[in-house]
Design a protein around this motif. Sequence first.
Motif, mmCIF file in Angstrom:
data_model
loop_
_atom_site.group_PDB
_atom_site.id
_atom_site.type_symbol
_atom_site.label_atom_id
_atom_site.label_comp_id
_atom_site.label_asym_id
_atom_site.label_seq_id
_atom_site.Cartn_x
_atom_site.Cartn_y
_atom_site.Cartn_z
ATOM 1 N N TRP A 98 0.842 -1.198 0.000
ATOM 2 C CA TRP A 98 0.000 0.000 0.000
ATOM 3 C C TRP A 98 0.880 1.252 0.000
ATOM 4 N N GLY A 99 1.909 1.248 0.854
ATOM 5 C CA GLY A 99 2.822 2.395 0.899
ATOM 6 C C GLY A 99 3.551 2.602 -0.420
ATOM 7 N N ASP A 100 3.950 1.496 -1.065
ATOM 8 C CA ASP A 100 4.619 1.605 -2.366
ATOM 9 C C ASP A 100 3.697 2.238 -3.399
ATOM 10 N N LYS A 101 2.424 1.849 -3.375
ATOM 11 C CA LYS A 101 1.467 2.363 -4.361
ATOM 12 C C LYS A 101 1.125 3.826 -4.118
ATOM 13 N N TRP A 102 0.871 4.199 -2.876
ATOM 14 C CA TRP A 102 0.314 5.505 -2.580
ATOM 15 C C TRP A 102 1.312 6.527 -2.033
ATOM 16 N N LEU A 103 2.480 6.100 -1.544
ATOM 17 C CA LEU A 103 3.367 7.040 -0.865
ATOM 18 C C LEU A 103 4.804 7.063 -1.381
ATOM 19 N N ALA A 104 5.182 6.143 -2.263
ATOM 20 C CA ALA A 104 6.582 6.051 -2.684
ATOM 21 C C ALA A 104 7.011 7.204 -3.592
ATOM 22 N N GLY A 105 6.068 7.838 -4.267
ATOM 23 C CA GLY A 105 6.410 8.959 -5.143
ATOM 24 C C GLY A 105 7.191 8.519 -6.370
ATOM 25 N N GLU A 106 7.829 9.487 -6.996
ATOM 26 C CA GLU A 106 8.549 9.219 -8.240
ATOM 27 C C GLU A 106 9.755 8.316 -8.046
ATOM 28 N N ALA A 107 10.328 8.315 -6.852
ATOM 29 C CA ALA A 107 11.505 7.487 -6.593
ATOM 30 C C ALA A 107 11.174 6.004 -6.673
ATOM 31 N N GLY A 108 9.926 5.666 -6.404
ATOM 32 C CA GLY A 108 9.522 4.265 -6.438
ATOM 33 C C GLY A 108 9.724 3.579 -5.092
ATOM 34 N N PRO A 109 9.388 2.310 -5.022
ATOM 35 C CA PRO A 109 9.468 1.600 -3.752
ATOM 36 C C PRO A 109 10.908 1.477 -3.251
ATOM 37 N N PRO A 110 11.104 1.599 -1.937
ATOM 38 C CA PRO A 110 12.457 1.492 -1.392
ATOM 39 C C PRO A 110 12.971 0.055 -1.315
#
Length: 150
Positions: A98-110
């Motif tokens: 969920w965080g990757d989809k909605w909060l990761a921004g342009e940088a993408g998933p950490p």
Amino acid sequence: MQRTNFGQMACSIARTLDVIGEPWSPLILRDVWAGLSRFDQLQADLQISRKVLTERLNHLVDQGVLERRPYDNRPRYEYHLTVKGAELVDLLMVMAGWGDKWLAGEAGPPVLYRHHACGEISRADLRCAHCGEPMHAGDVDLLPGPGAAV
């Protein structure tokens, strides 16, 4: 301040929050899953006070999601996930998605997840345990269960 006890509520979400509902516990579980098992490693990675880390580790051990294993003659311990704790990490993987989809921004998933069975980069996916089809909030009806409050 007295902490509210959610563990006695007739709600599985509330009971789960009683175990990991404050911000440090999921991060401690994440770090133990990632291979940090000693107090000093956890404290350094999280930048958490020793007092708070001690309290959270004790709570997670008391709840049966972590176990302590001695690693030298002094009273020093490593922390490891129990079966119960490993299943909580499954929940954290869904939260991370969920965080990757909605909060990761342009940088993408950490973090990326490589699935051992197929070797591919993937994500956690909720499926019905009965038929295997995708299962999301709009795909279910909520019905009273045997443990429902009367």
